[in-house]
Write a protein that holds these residues in place. Structure first.
Motif, PDB file in Angstrom:
ATOM      1  N   VAL A 153       0.853  -1.181   0.000  1.00  0.00           N
ATOM      2  CA  VAL A 153       0.000   0.000   0.000  1.00  0.00           C
ATOM      3  C   VAL A 153       0.896   1.240   0.000  1.00  0.00           C
ATOM      4  N   THR A 154       0.536   2.228  -0.820  1.00  0.00           N
ATOM      5  CA  THR A 154       1.321   3.457  -0.917  1.00  0.00           C
ATOM      6  C   THR A 154       0.375   4.653  -0.829  1.00  0.00           C
ATOM      7  N   TRP A 155       0.922   5.753  -0.375  1.00  0.00           N
ATOM      8  CA  TRP A 155       0.124   6.986  -0.374  1.00  0.00           C
ATOM      9  C   TRP A 155       1.032   8.201  -0.495  1.00  0.00           C
ATOM     10  N   VAL A 156       0.412   9.296  -0.881  1.00  0.00           N
ATOM     11  CA  VAL A 156       1.090  10.590  -0.897  1.00  0.00           C
ATOM     12  C   VAL A 156       0.305  11.524   0.005  1.00  0.00           C
ATOM     13  N   ALA A 157       0.999  12.182   0.915  1.00  0.00           N
ATOM     14  CA  ALA A 157       0.385  13.134   1.836  1.00  0.00           C
ATOM     15  C   ALA A 157       0.885  14.533   1.483  1.00  0.00           C
ATOM     16  N   GLU A 158      -0.042  15.460   1.305  1.00  0.00           N
ATOM     17  CA  GLU A 158       0.318  16.826   0.926  1.00  0.00           C
ATOM     18  C   GLU A 158      -0.161  17.806   1.982  1.00  0.00           C
ATOM     19  N   PRO A 159       0.621  18.860   2.248  1.00  0.00           N
ATOM     20  CA  PRO A 159       0.244  19.823   3.285  1.00  0.00           C
ATOM     21  C   PRO A 159      -0.949  20.674   2.865  1.00  0.00           C
ATOM     22  N   VAL A 160      -1.804  20.947   3.833  1.00  0.00           N
ATOM     23  CA  VAL A 160      -2.984  21.785   3.635  1.00  0.00           C
ATOM     24  C   VAL A 160      -3.022  22.805   4.764  1.00  0.00           C
ATOM     25  N   PRO A 161      -3.246  24.095   4.465  1.00  0.00           N
ATOM     26  CA  PRO A 161      -3.313  25.086   5.541  1.00  0.00           C
ATOM     27  C   PRO A 161      -4.477  24.782   6.473  1.00  0.00           C
ATOM     28  N   GLY A 162      -4.228  24.922   7.777  1.00  0.00           N
ATOM     29  CA  GLY A 162      -5.289  24.712   8.750  1.00  0.00           C
ATOM     30  C   GLY A 162      -5.784  26.039   9.293  1.00  0.00           C
ATOM     31  N   ASP A 163      -6.647  25.980  10.300  1.00  0.00           N
ATOM     32  CA  ASP A 163      -7.104  27.208  10.937  1.00  0.00           C
ATOM     33  C   ASP A 163      -6.071  27.651  11.978  1.00  0.00           C
ATOM     34  N   ASP A 164      -6.340  28.768  12.616  1.00  0.00           N
ATOM     35  CA  ASP A 164      -5.378  29.325  13.574  1.00  0.00           C
ATOM     36  C   ASP A 164      -5.134  28.381  14.749  1.00  0.00           C
ATOM     37  N   GLU A 165      -6.149  27.571  15.094  1.00  0.00           N
ATOM     38  CA  GLU A 165      -6.031  26.698  16.262  1.00  0.00           C
ATOM     39  C   GLU A 165      -5.170  25.479  15.970  1.00  0.00           C
ATOM     40  N   HIS A 166      -5.358  24.881  14.785  1.00  0.00           N
ATOM     41  CA  HIS A 166      -4.707  23.609  14.508  1.00  0.00           C
ATOM     42  C   HIS A 166      -3.485  23.726  13.600  1.00  0.00           C
ATOM     43  N   GLY A 167      -3.360  24.794  12.851  1.00  0.00           N
ATOM     44  CA  GLY A 167      -2.205  24.967  11.982  1.00  0.00           C
ATOM     45  C   GLY A 167      -2.225  24.015  10.796  1.00  0.00           C
ATOM     46  N   GLU A 168      -1.100  23.938  10.105  1.00  0.00           N
ATOM     47  CA  GLU A 168      -1.015  23.131   8.902  1.00  0.00           C
ATOM     48  C   GLU A 168      -1.064  21.637   9.223  1.00  0.00           C
ATOM     49  N   TYR A 169      -1.686  20.863   8.369  1.00  0.00           N
ATOM     50  CA  TYR A 169      -1.709  19.418   8.511  1.00  0.00           C
ATOM     51  C   TYR A 169      -1.531  18.787   7.134  1.00  0.00           C
ATOM     52  N   LEU A 170      -1.371  17.461   7.116  1.00  0.00           N
ATOM     53  CA  LEU A 170      -1.206  16.719   5.875  1.00  0.00           C
ATOM     54  C   LEU A 170      -2.490  15.947   5.583  1.00  0.00           C
TER      55      LEU A 170
ATOM     56  N   GLY B 179       3.818  12.257   9.407  1.00  0.00           N
ATOM     57  CA  GLY B 179       3.958  13.616   9.939  1.00  0.00           C
ATOM     58  C   GLY B 179       5.366  13.914  10.394  1.00  0.00           C
ATOM     59  N   LYS B 180       6.063  12.914  10.920  1.00  0.00           N
ATOM     60  CA  LYS B 180       7.437  13.121  11.380  1.00  0.00           C
ATOM     61  C   LYS B 180       8.379  13.349  10.204  1.00  0.00           C
ATOM     62  N   VAL B 181       8.178  12.602   9.119  1.00  0.00           N
ATOM     63  CA  VAL B 181       9.021  12.792   7.930  1.00  0.00           C
ATOM     64  C   VAL B 181       8.822  14.189   7.351  1.00  0.00           C
ATOM     65  N   HIS B 182       7.578  14.672   7.368  1.00  0.00           N
ATOM     66  CA  HIS B 182       7.337  16.020   6.857  1.00  0.00           C
ATOM     67  C   HIS B 182       8.079  17.061   7.685  1.00  0.00           C
ATOM     68  N   ASP B 183       8.108  16.865   9.005  1.00  0.00           N
ATOM     69  CA  ASP B 183       8.772  17.829   9.876  1.00  0.00           C
ATOM     70  C   ASP B 183      10.297  17.760   9.769  1.00  0.00           C
ATOM     71  N   THR B 184      10.838  16.545   9.659  1.00  0.00           N
ATOM     72  CA  THR B 184      12.297  16.390   9.633  1.00  0.00           C
ATOM     73  C   THR B 184      12.877  16.514   8.234  1.00  0.00           C
ATOM     74  N   ALA B 185      12.013  16.377   7.202  1.00  0.00           N
ATOM     75  CA  ALA B 185      12.452  16.430   5.807  1.00  0.00           C
ATOM     76  C   ALA B 185      13.502  15.367   5.506  1.00  0.00           C
ATOM     77  N   SER B 186      13.419  14.224   6.202  1.00  0.00           N
ATOM     78  CA  SER B 186      14.364  13.122   6.015  1.00  0.00           C
ATOM     79  C   SER B 186      13.613  11.797   5.935  1.00  0.00           C
ATOM     80  N   PRO B 187      14.135  10.842   5.152  1.00  0.00           N
ATOM     81  CA  PRO B 187      13.483   9.526   5.083  1.00  0.00           C
ATOM     82  C   PRO B 187      13.526   8.826   6.445  1.00  0.00           C
TER      83      PRO B 187
ATOM     84  N   GLY C  38       5.486  17.392   0.150  1.00  0.00           N
ATOM     85  CA  GLY C  38       4.637  16.316   0.644  1.00  0.00           C
ATOM     86  C   GLY C  38       5.472  15.147   1.110  1.00  0.00           C
ATOM     87  N   VAL C  39       4.810  14.022   1.347  1.00  0.00           N
ATOM     88  CA  VAL C  39       5.477  12.813   1.822  1.00  0.00           C
ATOM     89  C   VAL C  39       4.931  11.620   1.044  1.00  0.00           C
TER      90      VAL C  39
END
Length: 373
Positions: free
Chosen positions: A38-55, A81-89, A130-131
């Motif tokens: 199983v594979t997927w691609v996660a892309e960032p989406v702007p969130g509201d002021d409370e939750h901030g950006e998410y994938l 989510g961790k890979v998106h934050d660290t920008a590392s595999p 994205g991831v």
């Protein structure tokens, strides 16, 4: 002949896939599936002021339950989510028992039967777009070869996304240019006709004499013509309007087109980012005035055969850069900035920006402006 037609059709299909973001990413997931189930691609989406950006897991390939489709992943949570934050595999060979990640999505992973998971960032020009993730339903371990293949696929995905976004932007700019052309045509034809009707009715009203019924009918016609003119102005304003994200790109493209129409020298605009650059009104005004001055200088002095304009964010991300490069005769050794260049440089400096002109020994010149976002 049939083979040639099939080859042309195949090339056309590949081109369409390259220019469509979703199609390109779907093909990427299918290639990545060679190392898992199983594979997927996660892309960032702007969130509201409370939750901030998410994938968001916008595309998933090979899933069983549907639980992963459209799943929202807050930044830093789970492996994705961790890979998106660290920008590392990163990868885990036993997801449910892995340390170093949150287990926010254990229920989803367990329902899918995924035992191990590998995720890599999709990066372009220093930005994480994205991831990509691949999960396997059998025990084992992800080796170096699997990680390198995933990285290579992520690089291909980043390029595909960049090409697709450039194509999308080009299409949207073309649509806005056509809408502006239609607006101008309506203004010159329908607008002029409504003005003539209103003026004619006003003239008849002055000669209507004492016929109250005729005067009332003419007044009504005059009001209707005025209302139609107001409605036309509102429609033209809507046709000419462009979203703020496109406004600068549309303006630069229009100036490039006007330059080519005046001079016969092709001027091509290349927007380097997935999202077109945005500036506050004061910055946009300074940038556009400076850009037009730069094109005017090329027209008057460069004797160029072609011009390329690039626009995008500075690698630091907090500044916008627009450059005008020509293949003309370059700057003379004793070049001194003229009044126009000095004025635009001063205006940019007042906003915390800068204007520079450089000319390599082999010829040509590059004018460049930087302004803070």
């Amino acid at each position: 002949m049939d083979d040639e037609l099939e080859a042309v059709a195949r090339e056309q299909a590949e081109l369409v896939a390259l220019l469509d973001r979703r199609t390109a990413l779907r093909a990427t997931l299918e290639r990545l599936a060679a190392d898992g189930d199983v594979t997927w691609v996660a892309e960032p989406v702007p969130g509201d002021d409370e939750h901030g950006e998410y994938l968001v897991l916008g595309q998933v390939h090979g899933d069983r339950t549907g639980l992963l489709r459209g799943l929202r992943v807050p930044r830093g949570l789970g492996l994705t989510g961790k890979v998106h934050d660290t920008a590392s595999p990163l990868w885990v060979d036993d997801y449910l028992r892995a340390t170093g990640i949150t287990h926010t999505f254990d229920g989803h992973i367990e329902a899918e039967g995924v035992r191990r998971l590998l995720a890599v960032p999709v990066r372009r020009a220093g930005r994480v777009l994205g991831v990509l993730a691949v999960g396997a339903r059998v025990d084992g371990a992800f080796g170096d070869r699997a990680v390198e293949r995933a990285r290579a696929v992520a690089d291909e995905a980043a390029l595909a996304v960049a090409v697709a976004e450039q194509a999308r932007l080009a299409r949207e700019v073309a649509v806005h240019e056509e809408r502006s052309r239609v607006a101008a045509a309506l203004h010159d034809s329908v607008g002029a006709l409504l003005f003539a009707i209103g003026s004619g009715v006003a003239g008849l009203a002055e000669t209507a004499g004492g016929d109250p019924e005729l005067v009332a009918r003419l007044d009504r016609l005059q009001r209707q013509a005025s209302e139609a003119s107001t409605a036309l102005r509102d429609s033209l304003r809507t046709l000419r309007a462009s979203p703020s994200a496109l406004a600068l790109a549309v303006t630069l493209q229009a100036d490039c087109t006007a330059f080519t129409d005046r001079t016969g020298v092709p001027a091509e605009l290349v927007v380097l980012d997935e999202d077109p650059p945005r500036l506050p009104p004061a910055g946009t005004e300074v940038l556009v005035a400076a850009f037009r001055e730069a094109l005017l200088n090329v027209e008057k002095h460069a004797r160029a055969g072609a011009v390329v304009v690039t626009a995008g964010h500075h690698p630091r991300g907090d500044r916008i850069v627009v450059a005008v490069t020509d293949d003309g005769r370059g700057l003379p050794a004793d070049h001194a900035p003229g009044i126009g260049l000095t004025h635009t440089a001063d205006a940019a400096a007042r906003l915390g920006g800068s204007v520079r002109v450089a000319s390599p020994p082999e010829g040509g010149a590059t004018w460049r402006i930087e302004l803070p976002c």
